[in-house]
Design an enzyme around this catalytic site. Structure first.
Site, PDB file in Angstrom:
ATOM      1  N   HIS A 144      33.110  42.865  35.203  1.00 22.91           N
ATOM      2  CA  HIS A 144      34.165  42.207  34.429  1.00 22.91           C
ATOM      3  C   HIS A 144      34.259  42.827  33.025  1.00 22.91           C
ATOM      4  CE1 HIS A 144      33.287  38.318  36.901  1.00 22.91           C
ATOM      5  NE2 HIS A 144      34.471  38.763  37.291  1.00 22.91           N
ATOM      6  N   LYS A 192      36.507  27.873  44.994  1.00 20.45           N
ATOM      7  CA  LYS A 192      35.109  28.079  44.590  1.00 20.45           C
ATOM      8  C   LYS A 192      34.571  26.855  43.837  1.00 20.45           C
ATOM      9  CE  LYS A 192      35.724  33.101  43.870  1.00 20.45           C
ATOM     10  NZ  LYS A 192      35.901  34.138  42.829  1.00 20.45           N
ATOM     11  N   SER A 237      30.424  38.113  41.033  1.00 20.63           N
ATOM     12  CA  SER A 237      29.663  36.947  40.545  1.00 20.63           C
ATOM     13  C   SER A 237      28.861  36.337  41.687  1.00 20.63           C
ATOM     14  CB  SER A 237      30.617  35.903  39.960  1.00 20.63           C
ATOM     15  OG  SER A 237      31.347  36.445  38.897  1.00 20.63           O
ATOM     16  N   ARG A 268      38.105  46.325  43.278  1.00 23.69           N
ATOM     17  CA  ARG A 268      36.876  47.004  43.685  1.00 23.69           C
ATOM     18  C   ARG A 268      37.086  47.874  44.914  1.00 23.69           C
ATOM     19  NH1 ARG A 268      33.699  41.543  43.346  1.00 23.69           N
ATOM     20  NH2 ARG A 268      35.713  41.092  44.224  1.00 23.69           N
TER      21      ARG A 268
HETATM   22  O1  PNS Z   1      37.846  35.609  39.621  1.00 21.58           O
HETATM   23  P1  PNS Z   1      38.701  34.974  40.687  1.00 21.58           P
HETATM   24  O2  PNS Z   1      38.034  33.711  41.212  1.00 21.58           O
HETATM   25  O3  PNS Z   1      39.075  35.921  41.790  1.00 21.58           O
HETATM   26  O4  PNS Z   1      40.064  34.551  39.968  1.00 21.58           O
HETATM   27  C1  PNS Z   1      41.068  33.842  40.640  1.00 21.58           C
HETATM   28  C2  PNS Z   1      41.926  33.071  39.623  1.00 21.58           C
HETATM   29  C3  PNS Z   1      41.044  32.082  38.842  1.00 21.58           C
HETATM   30  C4  PNS Z   1      42.559  34.061  38.644  1.00 21.58           C
HETATM   31  C5  PNS Z   1      43.037  32.296  40.410  1.00 21.58           C
HETATM   32  O5  PNS Z   1      42.443  31.386  41.298  1.00 21.58           O
HETATM   33  C6  PNS Z   1      44.004  31.573  39.477  1.00 21.58           C
HETATM   34  O6  PNS Z   1      44.905  32.192  38.945  1.00 21.58           O
HETATM   35  N1  PNS Z   1      43.795  30.250  39.265  1.00 21.58           N
HETATM   36  C7  PNS Z   1      44.642  29.443  38.414  1.00 21.58           C
HETATM   37  C8  PNS Z   1      45.700  28.687  39.231  1.00 21.58           C
HETATM   38  C9  PNS Z   1      46.863  29.629  39.566  1.00 21.58           C
HETATM   39  O7  PNS Z   1      47.638  29.980  38.717  1.00 21.58           O
HETATM   40  N2  PNS Z   1      46.911  30.067  40.833  1.00 21.58           N
HETATM   41  C10 PNS Z   1      47.868  31.071  41.278  1.00 21.58           C
HETATM   42  C11 PNS Z   1      49.134  30.510  41.816  1.00 21.58           C
HETATM   43  S1  PNS Z   1      48.915  29.513  43.231  1.00 21.58           S
END
Ligand code: PNS
Length: 161
Positions: free
Chosen positions: A17, A41, A128, A90
């Site tokens: 990150h 998660k 993570s 990745r």
């Molecule tokens: O590090 P991650 O867990 O892959 O990140 C995913 C994340 C947190 C960026 C994604 O789940 C997110 O954007 N969550 C906020 C809610 C949202 O806007 N979701 C997308 C539209 S449904």
């Protein structure tokens, strides 16, 4: 002024990150590292803990801010007038999920672009979840997370076993 958001759950922040944040900070005037909820998660750290950990690892980057938000990423991006979301890719396996998210975010906020940076090869394997698995199994996470937050992460992983 070009503003980018590096979004994620950062549970916890890894060296992978940090590498993406550093590279994004070179490309944009301002970078907001945004801690969000990933509904798939269950987090090990609270939002506040994750924000604090990211702050302590990014102090040396003057154009990087850290924030948390409990709503939609696209709404936050609209509020702060962000130009782009920047995420690390990745491997091909990340692509489908990230592509879907980028299309949803564009639908919700048509002015918002998503950009992907290839993860540097030394971080290809890192996530993570892998950090948590290695820590739970008693392995060293020293090579995987920034030194400033290693002890805090190790402590929480042990408490959680
Ligand atoms: O590090 P991650 O867990 O892959 O990140 C995913 C994340 C947190 C960026 C994604 O789940 C997110 O954007 N969550 C906020 C809610 C949202 O806007 N979701 C997308 C539209 S449904």
């Amino acid at each position: 002024m070009a503003i980018a958001i590096c979004p994620g759950s950062f549970d916890p922040i890894t060296n992978g990150h940090l590498n993406i944040i550093e590279r994004t900070a070179k490309l944009f005037d301002e970078v907001i590292v945004l801690v969000l909820k990933n509904p798939t998660k269950v987090p090990l750290f609270t939002d506040e803990e994750r924000v604090d950990m990211i702050r302590s690892c990014t102090r040396y980057l003057p154009n990087v801010k850290v924030d948390a938000y409990s709503g939609l990423l696209a709404d936050y991006a609209h509020q702060v007038k962000a130009d782009a979301l920047v995420k690390g890719l990745r491997a091909v396996t990340d692509f489908e999920y990230e592509f879907q998210m980028s299309l949803i975010n564009k639908k919700l906020n048509p002015l918002l672009e998503t950009m992907f940076l290839n993860t540097d090869s030394e971080y290809m394997y890192l996530s993570s979840s892998i950090v948590k698995q290695v820590g739970e199994g008693g392995g060293s996470i020293a090579d995987f997370v920034p030194a400033a937050v290693r002890e805090q992460i190790e402590k929480r992983i042990k408490e959680n076993i």
